[in-house]
Design an enzyme around this catalytic site. Structure first.
Site, PDB file in Angstrom:
ATOM      1  N   ASN A   8     -18.057 -16.084  55.095  1.00 54.44           N
ATOM      2  CA  ASN A   8     -18.526 -17.417  54.801  1.00 54.44           C
ATOM      3  C   ASN A   8     -18.165 -18.353  56.122  1.00 54.44           C
ATOM      4  O   ASN A   8     -19.076 -19.035  56.570  1.00 54.44           O
ATOM      5  CB  ASN A   8     -18.003 -17.960  53.761  1.00 54.44           C
ATOM      6  CG  ASN A   8     -18.657 -19.216  53.125  1.00 54.44           C
ATOM      7  OD1 ASN A   8     -19.625 -19.419  53.194  1.00 54.44           O
ATOM      8  ND2 ASN A   8     -17.604 -20.028  52.559  1.00 54.44           N
ATOM      9  N   HIS A  58     -22.407 -21.624  49.793  1.00 54.86           N
ATOM     10  CA  HIS A  58     -23.646 -22.194  49.485  1.00 54.86           C
ATOM     11  C   HIS A  58     -24.715 -21.142  49.946  1.00 54.86           C
ATOM     12  O   HIS A  58     -24.913 -20.469  50.940  1.00 54.86           O
ATOM     13  CB  HIS A  58     -24.032 -23.488  50.546  1.00 54.86           C
ATOM     14  CG  HIS A  58     -23.075 -24.386  50.091  1.00 54.86           C
ATOM     15  ND1 HIS A  58     -21.952 -24.720  50.382  1.00 54.86           N
ATOM     16  CD2 HIS A  58     -23.483 -25.569  49.312  1.00 54.86           C
ATOM     17  CE1 HIS A  58     -21.268 -25.814  49.864  1.00 54.86           C
ATOM     18  NE2 HIS A  58     -22.403 -26.423  49.307  1.00 54.86           N
TER      19      HIS A  58
END
Length: 162
Positions: A145, A115
């Site tokens: 991440n 994201h």
């Protein structure tokens, strides 16, 4: 590959009730003029506005070039009470040939769907669900991440709460 930190805007979040729209003043809840203040240099880009954030999407790379959101203590506190249960989805507001596909992020590739505007920032289920648009995602190495970028997100939310 690490996710670029490009123009993430952390400002005060107003009460957001607007539905997602594509251009114009629809992004005024995130961008002060409703449009980016920097020139959209890439030929095949589209500004996508959502309830709690905006992204400049590149059809060439099939990723977001940047995201912007307004973040406050109230938003972070509300988001902390919500479980993350949304699914990633292909953005149907983009032409089919230009959009990222779920198949682009197959298991075992070593890359996560990272994201740019994290779901954990958004104070309601609708805004969190919108954050799972593949237009808000870039490929990111799984270690980055889940560790480095996760720490950046957590630290940013801590700053907003303070």
């Amino acid at each position: 590959m690490t996710r670029p930190l490009i123009a993430a805007v952390v400002l005060a979040l107003s009460s957001l009730t607007a539905n997602a729209r594509d251009t114009g003043q629809a992004c005024a809840h995130v961008l002060s003029t409703g449009q980016p203040s920097i020139k959209q240099s890439a030929d095949r880009t589209q500004l996508l506005c959502y309830r709690a954030y905006a992204v400049l999407y590149s059809s060439q790379t099939r990723t977001a070039l940047w995201s912007a959101e307004r973040l406050t203590r109230e938003a972070v506190d509300a988001a902390r009470k919500l479980p993350r249960d949304s699914d990633f989805y292909e953005e149907d507001r983009l032409p089919e040939a230009d959009r990222a596909r779920l198949a682009d992020y197959r298991r075992g590739s070593g890359f996560d769907r990272g994201h740019l505007a994290p779901s954990g920032d958004f104070p309601d289920k609708a805004a969190q669900a919108e954050s799972f648009s593949l237009a808000n995602v870039i490929p990111q190495h799984s270690v980055s991440n889940r560790r480095t970028w996760s720490h950046i997100e957590t630290s940013t939310r801590r700053l907003a709460r303070e």
